[in-house]
Design an enzyme around this catalytic site. Structure first.
Site, short mmCIF file in Angstrom:
data_model
loop_
_atom_site.label_atom_id
_atom_site.label_comp_id
_atom_site.label_asym_id
_atom_site.label_seq_id
_atom_site.Cartn_x
_atom_site.Cartn_y
_atom_site.Cartn_z
N ASP A 1 11.56 6.93 29.37
CA ASP A 1 11.07 5.74 29.68
C ASP A 1 9.53 6.05 29.51
OD1 ASP A 1 13.63 4.67 30.36
OD2 ASP A 1 13.36 4.89 32.51
N LYS B 1 8.68 -0.59 36.29
CA LYS B 1 9.49 -1.64 35.41
C LYS B 1 10.67 -1.79 36.31
CE LYS B 1 12.87 1.34 34.29
NZ LYS B 1 14.17 1.55 34.87
O1 C5P Z 1 14.77 11.19 29.76
P1 C5P Z 1 14.77 11.58 31.01
O2 C5P Z 1 14.44 12.74 31.57
O3 C5P Z 1 14.18 10.34 31.99
O4 C5P Z 1 16.47 11.55 31.58
C1 C5P Z 1 16.68 12.06 32.65
C2 C5P Z 1 18.16 12.16 32.74
O5 C5P Z 1 18.91 10.96 32.38
C3 C5P Z 1 18.84 13.02 31.25
O6 C5P Z 1 18.64 14.64 31.30
C4 C5P Z 1 20.22 12.32 31.12
O7 C5P Z 1 21.10 13.10 31.89
C5 C5P Z 1 20.04 11.04 31.64
N1 C5P Z 1 19.94 10.17 30.45
C6 C5P Z 1 20.80 9.90 29.46
N2 C5P Z 1 20.40 9.07 28.30
C7 C5P Z 1 19.60 8.31 28.33
C8 C5P Z 1 18.39 8.69 29.08
C9 C5P Z 1 18.78 9.42 30.17
O8 C5P Z 1 21.89 10.43 29.69
N3 C5P Z 1 19.17 7.70 27.30
#
Ligand code: C5P
Length: 318
Positions: free
Chosen positions: A148, A21
């Protein structure tokens, strides 16, 4: 819409395609009580994909192999996490699988390659293990795996709110656009680092009420470019993380400068938390022409490059 049902071939293999994406819009609204950031985004699938193959493993182990040496295939890999999560959810701990990943989406690139592989694993193993879980269950498991992952499961063009997992599908009436994508193969950006830097730099300006968040969501929902064909009103492209990452990651600055100088591009931006950057073109033919005629420039700038059309689905069983 994704194709989440398929059959195992005569060799006992199920094949699934996982699309990358880009972010047409990424706005960081504020901080949530769970420590994540509240986002307002438009995500778009592109026709650059990983391929996963699933086979039953009677031994009950979940094993992952990958054609790329640079990817860890241990328990930290989202494919293994997705398989373990689905198996726990099914309550059948004897289920096993051998999974092979053909990695085409660059790693740590802001293109959700890992998230898409996680989504593909939920779909692949739901079929392979004949669990028969409905889409809604897979979507719920996807949001547990990562912000995501639900988008990668659904694909197409979607408004993504909350952590990124709250989806509102968009039916654009113009899907002819194409993308010229570049990334320094030696550089990757950690998503937590990018969000953390964003908080350090912009935290003082974050919105802090649900009323203000909803106002920004409504503004994005009502944006005219989401309804108009690209030739009439091109997507403006916006990414709050770009302002944070570009000053600290030289390859992002270099990529944005190079892409901005290319002829015919609608607009240029970083994808997700970077370091991939892309230029949007009105059609595949003009993107391909520029892609081919500027190969030397990309190479001299130390950037890998791809040219692809938009994607209209999420995970696809082949
Ligand atoms: O959800 P995901 O594991 O992809 O997120 C990785 C990191 O990115 C999270 O641990 C956080 O530090 C940051 N993040 C965030 N806010 C979001 C998505 C991700 O702060 N909406």
């Amino acid at each position: 819409m994704s194709n989440i049902k398929g059959s195992i071939d005569t060799a006992g293999v199920l094949k699934v395609k996982a699309l990358a994406k880009i972010n047409l819009h990424l706005e960081v609204l504020g901080l949530r009580s769970d420590g994540f950031h509240e986002l307002a985004m438009v995500m778009q699938s592109i026709d650059l994909s990983d391929r996963l193959e699933f086979k039953n493993n009677k031994g009950g182990d979940i094993k992952l192999t990958c054609d790329s040496q640079s990817l860890a295939t241990d328990d930290d890999n989202l494919i293994i996490k997705a398989a373990q999560l689905l198996r726990s959810h099914s309550g059948q701990m004897n289920l096993g699988a051998v999974i092979h990943l053909q990695k085409n989406i660059p790693i740590g690139a802001g293109l959700a390659g890992g998230s898409s592989d996680g989504a593909a694993t939920l779909v692949g193993l739901n079929n392979l293990w004949s669990l028969g879980l409905p889409y809604e269950d897979l979507e719920k498991l996807a949001s547990e795996l990562g912000s995501d992952v639900p988008f990668c499961l659904a694909g197409g063009t979607q408004l993504c709110f909350g952590r990124g997992e709250r989806l509102e599908p968009l039916t654009r009436n113009d899907n002819s656009m194409a993308v010229l994508l570049v990334k320094d193969p030696l550089v990757s950006v950690s998503t937590p680092w990018a969000y953390n830097r964003c908080k350090e730099i912009n935290g003082g300006k974050y919105l802090d009420s649900e009323h203000d968040f909803e106002y920004r969501r409504k503004t994005l929902r009502d944006a005219a470019w989401l309804r108009e064909p690209c030739k009439k009103l091109p997507p403006p492209l916006y990414n709050d993380l770009q302002f944070v990452v570009a000053p600290e990651v030289p390859s992002v600055k270099r990529a944005l400068t190079l892409l901005s100088d290319l002829p015919g591009a609608i607009s240029v931006a970083m994808s997700g938390s970077g370091p991939s950057c892309f230029a949007l073109y009105p059609d595949l033919e003009s993107a391909k022409n520029i892609f081919e005629s500027h190969q030397v420039d990309f190479r001299e700038a130390g950037l890998d490059s791809w040219c692809c059309s938009l994607g209209f689905s999420g995970v696809m069983v082949e």
